[in-house]
Scaffold this active site. Sequence first.
Site, PDB file in Angstrom:
ATOM      1  CG  HIS A  93      -2.413 -15.108 -14.635  1.00 54.77           C
ATOM      2  ND1 HIS A  93      -1.320 -15.906 -14.838  1.00 54.77           N
ATOM      3  CD2 HIS A  93      -1.948 -13.840 -14.552  1.00 54.77           C
ATOM      4  CE1 HIS A  93      -0.233 -15.151 -14.848  1.00 54.77           C
ATOM      5  NE2 HIS A  93      -0.583 -13.889 -14.688  1.00 54.77           N
ATOM      6  CG  HIS A 118      -0.609  -7.660 -17.916  1.00 55.11           C
ATOM      7  ND1 HIS A 118       0.589  -7.133 -17.505  1.00 55.11           N
ATOM      8  CD2 HIS A 118      -1.507  -7.365 -16.932  1.00 55.11           C
ATOM      9  CE1 HIS A 118       0.427  -6.554 -16.327  1.00 55.11           C
ATOM     10  NE2 HIS A 118      -0.834  -6.677 -15.954  1.00 55.11           N
ATOM     11  CG  HIS A 120      -5.808  -6.835 -15.012  1.00 55.84           C
ATOM     12  ND1 HIS A 120      -5.525  -7.797 -14.081  1.00 55.84           N
ATOM     13  CD2 HIS A 120      -4.639  -6.197 -15.259  1.00 55.84           C
ATOM     14  CE1 HIS A 120      -4.236  -7.742 -13.771  1.00 55.84           C
ATOM     15  NE2 HIS A 120      -3.672  -6.781 -14.478  1.00 55.84           N
ATOM     16  CB  THR A 213      -2.697  -5.821  -9.258  1.00 54.96           C
ATOM     17  OG1 THR A 213      -2.507  -6.269 -10.607  1.00 54.96           O
ATOM     18  CG2 THR A 213      -2.721  -4.302  -9.216  1.00 54.96           C
ATOM     19  CB  THR A 214      -0.090 -10.598  -9.994  1.00 49.13           C
ATOM     20  OG1 THR A 214       0.940  -9.907 -10.693  1.00 49.13           O
ATOM     21  CG2 THR A 214      -1.373 -10.534 -10.806  1.00 49.13           C
TER      22      THR A 214
HETATM   23 ZN   LIG Z   1      -1.846  -5.955 -14.376  1.00 48.94          ZN
END
Ligand SMILES: [Zn+2]
Length: 262
Positions: A93, A118, A120, A213-214
């Site tokens: 993801h 990471h 997005h 946000t996850t």
């Molecule tokens: Zn993030």
Amino acid sequence: MQKKSKMNKLLILLSLLCLQACAHKTSKEIAESGSHLPPQNYAPQKYSLPSLDPGFHQSPINIFTNRTKKELNHDHFVVHFQDKVTAVENLGHTIQLDFNAGSTITVKDKTYSFKQMHFHTPSEHLIDGMTFPMELHIVSATENSITPDYLVIAVLFKMGEENQFINEFINLTPPHPHSKTVVKDNSVKLNDLLSLSPAGDLGHHYHYTGSLTTAPYTETVDWFVLKKIYEASPEQIETINTIEGNNARHIEPKNDRLVDDE
Ligand SMILES: [Zn+2]
């Protein structure tokens, strides 16, 4: 015939009156709920850990630049950053780069350790309603507690010039999910993108408190969204998006929070 047309007119008038009444009710309801308070029928989603008060301080948000609180006393950061990336992971993801242990950032007497960064695609945070094609999250966390506090630096990207930092790892990213490539010889350096100097100046940014946000959407995150918009080429952004897909969470209500402009 005339009677029928009169009846039609009456029906149209009645439906117009009804529409007006309905519209009036809706705007009254909005006024009562207040612009920055959750409406009464707002059901908090169970996004955070059960032990935390859930639901009202979620991320990402849309940052309205003319509704921020100007902060004259800037937060002072103390940064000990080794800039050692040990691996590039394809998590399915997202693309994640892992930091070697030992780099820290201290603000307001709290010390966080750099963990990972990471991507997005597209961006999760919006600025004045505008989305960006990509956002980098540089994640650090406090140690030795069951629920850590997080400090996340968010870097927004627009399409433009090819980005040197992204070139350093893009070809190392494993094509298959849940696999990683070990990075050798300090060949990937975040400082080639932005300089995390010991003086600890993050540059102009927006600060607010929110959540991951996850999952588990923990609400112990200090967000620092940099104002400077960085560039990456359309091809670089497309390559990252092809690997991780569209992985941006939808914006969440700001509720009672203020965004600091620092
Ligand atoms: Zn993030």
